[in-house]
Design a protein around this motif. Structure first.
Motif, PDB file in Angstrom:
ATOM      1  N   ARG A   1       4.740   0.575   1.800  1.00  0.00           N
ATOM      2  CA  ARG A   1       4.510   0.543   0.354  1.00  0.00           C
ATOM      3  C   ARG A   1       3.760   1.786  -0.113  1.00  0.00           C
ATOM      4  NH1 ARG A   1       2.592  -5.071   1.431  1.00  0.00           N
ATOM      5  NH2 ARG A   1       4.461  -6.366   1.372  1.00  0.00           N
TER       6      ARG A   1
ATOM      7  N   ARG B   1       5.406  -7.499  -5.743  1.00  0.00           N
ATOM      8  CA  ARG B   1       6.335  -6.861  -4.809  1.00  0.00           C
ATOM      9  C   ARG B   1       7.437  -6.126  -5.574  1.00  0.00           C
ATOM     10  NH1 ARG B   1       2.605  -7.644  -1.825  1.00  0.00           N
ATOM     11  NH2 ARG B   1       2.487  -9.321  -0.301  1.00  0.00           N
ATOM     12  N   THR B   2       7.963  -5.080  -4.947  1.00  0.00           N
ATOM     13  CA  THR B   2       8.983  -4.254  -5.594  1.00  0.00           C
ATOM     14  C   THR B   2      10.334  -4.959  -5.627  1.00  0.00           C
ATOM     15  OG1 THR B   2       9.609  -3.211  -3.512  1.00  0.00           O
ATOM     16  CG2 THR B   2       7.824  -2.171  -4.774  1.00  0.00           C
TER      17      THR B   2
ATOM     18  N   GLU C   1       4.293  -3.001   6.780  1.00  0.00           N
ATOM     19  CA  GLU C   1       4.774  -3.248   5.421  1.00  0.00           C
ATOM     20  C   GLU C   1       3.900  -2.531   4.404  1.00  0.00           C
ATOM     21  OE1 GLU C   1       4.370  -5.612   7.744  1.00  0.00           O
ATOM     22  OE2 GLU C   1       6.516  -5.923   8.132  1.00  0.00           O
ATOM     23  N   GLU C   2       2.566  -2.618   4.573  1.00  0.00           N
ATOM     24  CA  GLU C   2       1.650  -1.962   3.639  1.00  0.00           C
ATOM     25  C   GLU C   2       1.765  -0.439   3.758  1.00  0.00           C
ATOM     26  OE1 GLU C   2      -0.938  -1.062   0.732  1.00  0.00           O
ATOM     27  OE2 GLU C   2       0.009  -2.994   1.131  1.00  0.00           O
TER      28      GLU C   2
ATOM     29  N   SER D   1       2.002 -11.634  -4.346  1.00  0.00           N
ATOM     30  CA  SER D   1       3.420 -11.387  -4.067  1.00  0.00           C
ATOM     31  C   SER D   1       4.226 -11.123  -5.341  1.00  0.00           C
ATOM     32  CB  SER D   1       4.032 -12.564  -3.301  1.00  0.00           C
ATOM     33  OG  SER D   1       4.241 -13.686  -4.139  1.00  0.00           O
TER      34      SER D   1
ATOM     35  N   SER E   1      14.172 -10.372   0.303  1.00  0.00           N
ATOM     36  CA  SER E   1      13.658 -11.715   0.591  1.00  0.00           C
ATOM     37  C   SER E   1      14.630 -12.826   0.215  1.00  0.00           C
ATOM     38  CB  SER E   1      12.332 -11.938  -0.147  1.00  0.00           C
ATOM     39  OG  SER E   1      12.541 -12.119  -1.539  1.00  0.00           O
TER      40      SER E   1
ATOM     41  N   GLU F   1      11.906  -5.257  -2.237  1.00  0.00           N
ATOM     42  CA  GLU F   1      11.285  -6.290  -1.408  1.00  0.00           C
ATOM     43  C   GLU F   1      11.758  -7.679  -1.829  1.00  0.00           C
ATOM     44  OE1 GLU F   1       6.991  -4.511  -0.077  1.00  0.00           O
ATOM     45  OE2 GLU F   1       7.288  -4.830  -2.216  1.00  0.00           O
TER      46      GLU F   1
ATOM     47  N   MET G   1       8.589 -11.429   1.204  1.00  0.00           N
ATOM     48  CA  MET G   1       7.509 -11.336   0.224  1.00  0.00           C
ATOM     49  C   MET G   1       6.130 -11.251   0.868  1.00  0.00           C
ATOM     50  SD  MET G   1       9.179 -11.218  -2.547  1.00  0.00           S
ATOM     51  CE  MET G   1       8.072 -11.581  -3.904  1.00  0.00           C
ATOM     52  N   ASP G   2       6.061 -11.430   2.186  1.00  0.00           N
ATOM     53  CA  ASP G   2       4.822 -11.256   2.941  1.00  0.00           C
ATOM     54  C   ASP G   2       3.689 -12.109   2.359  1.00  0.00           C
ATOM     55  OD1 ASP G   2       3.130 -10.323   4.887  1.00  0.00           O
ATOM     56  OD2 ASP G   2       2.778  -8.368   3.952  1.00  0.00           O
TER      57      ASP G   2
END
Length: 336
Positions: free
Chosen positions: A295, A186-187, A291-292, A183, A194, A190, A129-130
């Motif tokens: 996305r 998030r998709t 990660e970005e 978070s 997680s 993702e 989830m970063d």
């Protein structure tokens, strides 16, 4: 060669208890090695490893130390048997086996403090989830204060819960709450990654989300159906089925969904400008995280893969790219 001095136990996010060798320090591959993986107690027995025995170690892939075997002719004199634990080293409750033929020992209790710690770190990490700010030190403190007992607790934090905790000033509290709130967007893939399903990485999670539009659909899928998905083999399919077979996991993802997380794919495939193009990202990018970058590619209709192949459209290459750049050049894949 070195001496096996002791064995400590680590509890992973899935509850698997891994024995770790404590070694007499020895130079290996440019560093001093004091610890090495022993994998499981079945291998310990098969290799006749004992406390005090002399062993051979190597670095797997020149990185991770592991015990290969005992030194030929090593005597049992002065050594002691390594006995598998019956109880979890963290919560003290009985261990079980994931399957009759499995060599692994496992703590089946989701509220085990060490399982909570490792699963939370994985959930909040860059590949999950970063959530910036929920690193090892902070997570350990929040668990000790019983502010995190299960993953959904992360989405129940209030400002007053964090005030007065070590390292939490007004600015850090605000930043953490903002990161947690971010978070929620998030998709599905993702979020699915997680959850910590054994062996399930981002690329395979993406394929699952394409084939099973909601987590309810995925939960109902049989092993044979899962194996029809690109990249999903029988072992991973069994891991997925085993995860959903635990009733506590059903409660977990439902609570996370109530917290605002997505467990459903978009109704339609993206038709953005990158549709039909496959990207691999490597190295450190100058202005944003990998990660970005991923996305943004997905939002524009592109696809992300973890490995370079002839099907790769572009390699997005940052600083210190490693072997992926060389492979892209060999295959004639354009490098951005």
């Amino acid at each position: 060669e070195t001496v096996l001095l002791g064995v400590t136990l680590q509890v992973g996010r899935t509850g698997v208890v891994t024995p770790v060798a404590e070694l007499q320090p020895v130079q290996l591959g440019g560093s001093v090695v004091k610890r090495a993986s022993l994998h499981n107690f079945t291998l310990i027995r098969e290799k006749n490893l004992r406390l005090g025995s002399r062993v051979l170690i190597q670095k797997a892939g020149e990185i991770i130390p592991q015990v290969i075997s005992r030194v030929a002719g090593d005597s049992d004199s002065g050594t002691r048997e390594i006995v598998p634990p019956t109880d979890c080293p963290s919560c003290g409750r009985p261990l079980s086996r994931p399957g009759e033929e499995s060599p692994a020992l496992r703590c089946p209790h989701l509220d085990c403090a060490e399982r909570v710690r490792t699963s939370t770190l994985y959930f909040c990490g860059k590949t999950g989830m970063d959530i910036e700010g929920l690193g090892e030190k902070v997570v350990s403190q929040l668990i000790a204060k019983q502010l995190i007992r299960r993953l959904p607790d992360i989405y129940r934090f209030k400002r007053e819960d964090l005030e007065g905790l070590e390292g939490f000033a007004e600015k850090s509290i605000r930043q953490l709450l903002e990161a947690i709130e971010a978070s929620r967007s998030r998709t599905y893939e993702e979020v699915l990654t997680s959850l910590g399903i054994s062996g399930l990485g981002r690329a395979n999670a993406r394929q699952l989300c394409k084939n099973f539009r909601s987590i309810e659909d995925l939960e109902k899928a049989e092993t044979e159906t899962l194996c029809e998905v690109e990249g999903i083999g029988p072992i991973l399919a069994e891991h997925i089925r085993a995860w959903f077979a635990e009733t506590s996991h059903a409660a977990l993802w439902r609570e996370l969904r109530e917290s605002g997380l997505s467990f459903e794919s978009a109704a339609q495939e993206s038709s953005g400008r990158l549709k039909g193009q496959r990207f691999v990202i490597t190295g450190t990018l100058p202005t944003l995280s990998r990660e970005e970058a991923g996305r943004r590619i997905l939002a524009a209709g592109g696809d992300i893969a973890s490995a370079v192949s002839a099907k790769t459209t572009f390699l997005v290459c940052g600083d210190k790219p490693g072997s992926k750049k060389a492979k892209a050049e060999k295959l004639g894949v354009p490098v951005i």
